[in-house]
Design a protein around this motif. Structure first.
Motif, mmCIF file in Angstrom:
data_model
loop_
_atom_site.group_PDB
_atom_site.id
_atom_site.type_symbol
_atom_site.label_atom_id
_atom_site.label_comp_id
_atom_site.label_asym_id
_atom_site.label_seq_id
_atom_site.Cartn_x
_atom_site.Cartn_y
_atom_site.Cartn_z
ATOM 1 N N LEU A 9 -6.852 -13.490 -9.328
ATOM 2 C CA LEU A 9 -7.352 -12.055 -9.379
ATOM 3 C C LEU A 9 -7.821 -11.424 -8.115
ATOM 4 C CD1 LEU A 9 -7.252 -9.220 -10.948
ATOM 5 C CD2 LEU A 9 -9.486 -9.759 -11.749
ATOM 6 N N ALA A 10 -8.525 -12.348 -7.363
ATOM 7 C CA ALA A 10 -9.057 -11.879 -6.265
ATOM 8 C C ALA A 10 -8.064 -11.825 -5.232
ATOM 9 C CB ALA A 10 -10.377 -12.919 -5.647
ATOM 10 N N VAL A 11 -7.158 -12.762 -5.093
ATOM 11 C CA VAL A 11 -6.098 -12.768 -4.033
ATOM 12 C C VAL A 11 -5.169 -11.700 -4.263
ATOM 13 C CG1 VAL A 11 -4.103 -14.187 -3.466
ATOM 14 C CG2 VAL A 11 -6.241 -15.544 -4.024
ATOM 15 N N ALA A 12 -4.722 -11.359 -5.716
ATOM 16 C CA ALA A 12 -4.003 -10.299 -5.740
ATOM 17 C C ALA A 12 -4.675 -8.988 -5.295
ATOM 18 C CB ALA A 12 -3.525 -10.146 -7.256
ATOM 19 N N ALA A 13 -5.719 -8.848 -5.606
ATOM 20 C CA ALA A 13 -6.667 -7.540 -5.318
ATOM 21 C C ALA A 13 -6.569 -7.329 -3.820
ATOM 22 C CB ALA A 13 -7.965 -7.549 -6.026
ATOM 23 N N SER A 14 -6.910 -8.390 -3.312
ATOM 24 C CA SER A 14 -6.979 -8.554 -1.733
ATOM 25 C C SER A 14 -5.833 -8.224 -1.064
ATOM 26 C CB SER A 14 -7.468 -9.864 -1.159
ATOM 27 O OG SER A 14 -8.728 -10.289 -1.646
ATOM 28 N N ALA A 15 -4.501 -8.832 -1.641
ATOM 29 C CA ALA A 15 -3.331 -8.452 -0.990
ATOM 30 C C ALA A 15 -2.833 -7.021 -1.283
ATOM 31 C CB ALA A 15 -2.151 -9.203 -1.601
ATOM 32 N N VAL A 16 -3.165 -6.433 -2.418
ATOM 33 C CA VAL A 16 -2.942 -4.957 -2.788
ATOM 34 C C VAL A 16 -3.910 -3.960 -1.930
ATOM 35 C CG1 VAL A 16 -3.095 -3.078 -4.355
ATOM 36 C CG2 VAL A 16 -2.097 -5.442 -5.101
ATOM 37 N N THR A 17 -5.093 -4.360 -1.728
ATOM 38 C CA THR A 17 -6.183 -3.711 -1.200
ATOM 39 C C THR A 17 -5.844 -3.320 0.229
ATOM 40 O OG1 THR A 17 -7.698 -3.761 -2.747
ATOM 41 C CG2 THR A 17 -8.422 -3.069 -0.509
ATOM 42 N N MET A 18 -5.541 -4.618 0.762
ATOM 43 C CA MET A 18 -5.110 -4.538 2.437
ATOM 44 C C MET A 18 -3.649 -3.839 2.917
ATOM 45 S SD MET A 18 -7.669 -5.710 3.884
ATOM 46 C CE MET A 18 -9.363 -6.494 3.412
ATOM 47 N N SER A 19 -2.805 -3.910 1.651
ATOM 48 C CA SER A 19 -1.797 -3.386 2.051
ATOM 49 C C SER A 19 -1.735 -1.880 1.820
ATOM 50 C CB SER A 19 -0.294 -3.935 0.879
ATOM 51 O OG SER A 19 -0.347 -5.295 1.160
ATOM 52 N N VAL A 20 -2.456 -1.492 0.908
ATOM 53 C CA VAL A 20 -2.917 0.008 1.023
ATOM 54 C C VAL A 20 -3.503 0.330 2.051
ATOM 55 C CG1 VAL A 20 -4.171 1.897 -0.300
ATOM 56 C CG2 VAL A 20 -2.798 -0.056 -1.794
ATOM 57 N N ILE A 21 -4.498 -0.074 2.787
ATOM 58 C CA ILE A 21 -4.958 0.280 3.903
ATOM 59 C C ILE A 21 -3.899 0.361 5.163
ATOM 60 C CG2 ILE A 21 -6.346 -0.453 5.877
ATOM 61 C CD1 ILE A 21 -7.985 0.409 3.331
ATOM 62 N N ARG A 22 -2.923 -0.674 5.161
ATOM 63 C CA ARG A 22 -2.018 -0.689 6.177
ATOM 64 C C ARG A 22 -1.025 0.520 6.099
ATOM 65 N NH1 ARG A 22 -5.193 -3.720 6.914
ATOM 66 N NH2 ARG A 22 -5.385 -5.059 8.743
ATOM 67 N N VAL A 23 -0.539 0.834 4.809
ATOM 68 C CA VAL A 23 0.461 1.630 4.582
ATOM 69 C C VAL A 23 -0.095 3.188 4.678
ATOM 70 C CG1 VAL A 23 1.670 2.962 2.711
ATOM 71 C CG2 VAL A 23 1.632 0.545 3.058
ATOM 72 N N VAL A 24 -1.450 3.715 4.398
ATOM 73 C CA VAL A 24 -2.065 4.716 4.759
ATOM 74 C C VAL A 24 -2.442 4.886 6.155
ATOM 75 C CG1 VAL A 24 -3.934 6.156 4.267
ATOM 76 C CG2 VAL A 24 -3.050 4.713 2.293
ATOM 77 N N LEU A 25 -3.133 3.943 6.739
ATOM 78 C CA LEU A 25 -3.584 4.115 8.136
ATOM 79 C C LEU A 25 -2.539 3.793 9.284
ATOM 80 C CD1 LEU A 25 -6.895 2.609 8.053
ATOM 81 C CD2 LEU A 25 -6.486 4.879 8.112
ATOM 82 N N GLY A 26 -1.459 2.983 8.744
ATOM 83 C CA GLY A 26 -0.483 2.745 9.854
ATOM 84 C C GLY A 26 -0.958 2.034 11.038
ATOM 85 N N GLU A 27 -0.594 2.604 12.108
ATOM 86 C CA GLU A 27 -1.136 2.041 13.571
ATOM 87 C C GLU A 27 -2.443 1.945 13.980
ATOM 88 O OE1 GLU A 27 -0.322 6.041 16.150
ATOM 89 O OE2 GLU A 27 0.788 4.095 16.756
ATOM 90 N N HIS A 28 -3.250 2.759 12.881
ATOM 91 C CA HIS A 28 -4.482 2.881 13.039
ATOM 92 C C HIS A 28 -5.442 1.734 12.092
ATOM 93 C CE1 HIS A 28 -3.990 6.374 15.392
ATOM 94 N NE2 HIS A 28 -3.374 7.181 14.330
ATOM 95 N N ALA A 29 -4.818 1.172 11.627
ATOM 96 C CA ALA A 29 -5.390 0.256 10.610
ATOM 97 C C ALA A 29 -6.072 -0.878 11.402
ATOM 98 C CB ALA A 29 -4.508 -0.407 9.573
ATOM 99 N N PRO A 30 -7.263 -1.368 10.927
ATOM 100 C CA PRO A 30 -7.837 -2.754 11.854
ATOM 101 C C PRO A 30 -6.791 -3.679 11.880
ATOM 102 C CG PRO A 30 -9.318 -1.689 10.331
ATOM 103 C CD PRO A 30 -8.112 -1.050 9.975
ATOM 104 N N ALA A 31 -6.551 -4.235 12.975
ATOM 105 C CA ALA A 31 -5.658 -5.569 13.174
ATOM 106 C C ALA A 31 -6.163 -6.774 12.402
ATOM 107 C CB ALA A 31 -5.398 -5.785 14.624
ATOM 108 N N LEU A 32 -5.243 -7.325 11.608
ATOM 109 C CA LEU A 32 -5.676 -8.766 10.925
ATOM 110 C C LEU A 32 -5.485 -9.900 11.758
ATOM 111 C CD1 LEU A 32 -4.332 -8.010 7.321
ATOM 112 C CD2 LEU A 32 -6.791 -8.237 7.983
ATOM 113 N N GLY A 33 -6.406 -10.581 11.959
ATOM 114 C CA GLY A 33 -6.321 -11.747 12.793
ATOM 115 C C GLY A 33 -6.630 -12.965 12.123
ATOM 116 N N THR A 34 -6.911 -14.174 12.879
ATOM 117 C CA THR A 34 -7.349 -15.260 12.438
ATOM 118 C C THR A 34 -8.579 -15.084 11.813
ATOM 119 O OG1 THR A 34 -7.866 -15.964 14.608
ATOM 120 C CG2 THR A 34 -5.798 -16.758 13.890
ATOM 121 N N GLY A 35 -9.578 -14.183 12.293
ATOM 122 C CA GLY A 35 -10.873 -14.046 11.772
ATOM 123 C C GLY A 35 -11.090 -13.277 10.516
#
Length: 254
Positions: free
Chosen positions: A120-146
Motif C-alpha cells: 500500500l505504501a508503494v502504491a500510495a508513494s507512486a500515486v502521490t509523487m505522480s500527482v505532484i509532477r502532473v500538477v507542478l510540471g517543471e516546477h516539481a522538485p527533481a527526483l534523484g538518487t537521494g
C-alpha cells in the motif's frame, strides 16, 4: 507458509481492508493535489521557483491512516461476534482451530500486515509523487538518487505504523480505541507533535522519530535525530510492542 497465505487471503477478504487501501492512496493523493496547486499559485506569483523539499512526503505522512486501518482490522476482525444465525461465534476460535500454535498464528498475521502495508505504501508513494509532477510540471522538485532512501523510509514508516496499530489491537482485542487514537493523532490533532513543544523527549516517540526517515524540514528541534536514528528508535518501539503482544496473546484466554 500456509498460515501466512491464509492470513493474507483473510485480510484481502475484509471490506475494511479495501477501505484502508482506498484511504491510503486517495488521502495523500488528494492532499498532494491541493498543496501542489497552492504551491504552483505561489510560484506563479513569483514567491519561488520550485516546491518545498518535502512536497509529497508530508502528504504521505498523513496517508499512513490507510496502514493504520489495515493493522487494526487485521486483528479486530478476529473478535467480531457473528450473527445468531451463524452461531454467534468469533473468527478467533476458527483461526486457532486451523492454526493451534498461537505464536505461529500471530507471526503469520504480523507478516500479512507488513506485506499489505508495504504494498500500500508503494502504491500510495507512486500515486502521490505522480500527482505532484502532473500538477507542478517543471516546477516539481527533481527526483534523484537521494529520494530512494526517503521513499524506502516512507515504506518503512507505513509498515511500522501498521504494526504498532496491530500490536495495540492485539492487547485491547477491540479496534475502536486503537483506531481512534492512531487516526486522530495522525490526521486531526497530532498530540505527539504538540508534546515536542513541551519536552524534547517527545521527539523519541515512535511517530515523531519515524517521520525523520523521509521528512527533512520538521520544526520540532530534532537536529540530533537523523533518518537512521529515527529508524532505529521506531524499530525499538515496534519490537518492544510486538514482544508484549506476543506474550499477552499466547498466555491469555482467546
Amino acid at each position: 507458509m500456509r498460515a501466512l497465505a491464509a492470513e493474507v487471503s483473510k485480510l484481502a477478504s475484509l471490506p475494511a481492508a479495501w477501505i484502508a487501501a482506498a484511504a491510503g492512496v486517495l488521502v495523500p493523493g488528494v492532499i498532494a493535489a491541493i498543496t501542489a496547486s497552492s504551491a504552483l499559485g505561489a510560484i506563479t506569483r513569483g514567491a519561488g521557483t520550485t516546491a518545498g523539499i518535502d512536497t509529497g512526503y508530508q502528504e504521505l505522512a498523513f496517508g499512513v491512516v490507510g496502514a493504520i486501518i489495515l493493522g487494526v482490522v487485521a486483528m479486530s476482525s478476529e473478535y467480531f461476534t457473528d450473527s445468531a444465525e451463524s452461531g454467534g461465534g468469533r473468527q478467533i476460535t476458527t483461526s486457532l482451530t486451523a492454526v493451534p500454535s498461537r505464536l505461529r498464528l500471530l507471526l503469520a498475521k504480523t507478516a500479512a500486515v507488513a506485506i499489505a502495508s508495504a504494498l500500500l505504501a508503494v502504491a500510495a508513494s507512486a500515486v502521490t509523487m505522480s500527482v505532484i509532477r502532473v500538477v507542478l510540471g517543471e516546477h516539481a522538485p527533481a527526483l534523484g538518487t537521494g529520494d530512494v532512501p526517503r521513499l524506502a523510509g516512507v515504506v518503512c514508516y507505513w509498515v511500522y505504523t501498521a504494526l504498532l496499530a496491530f500490536g495495540v489491537t492485539v492487547l485491547t482485542r477491540h479496534g475502536v480505541v486503537p483506531l481512534a487514537v492512531f487516526v486522530v493523532n495522525t490526521s486531526v490533532v497530532t498530540v505527539t507533535y504538540l508534546l515536542t513543544k513541551i519536552t524534547p523527549l517527545a521527539n523519541y516517540l515512535p511517530d515523531m522519530a519515524g517521520v525523520r526517515m523521509f521528512i527533512r524540514e520538521l520544526d520540532v528541534g530534532t537536529a540530533g535525530i537523523g533518518p537512521l536514528a529515527g529508524c532505529l528508535v521506531m524499530t525499538g518501539w515496534v519490537a518492544a510492542l510486538l514482544v508484549i503482544a506476543v506474550v499477552a496473546f499466547t498466555r491469555r484466554d482467546a
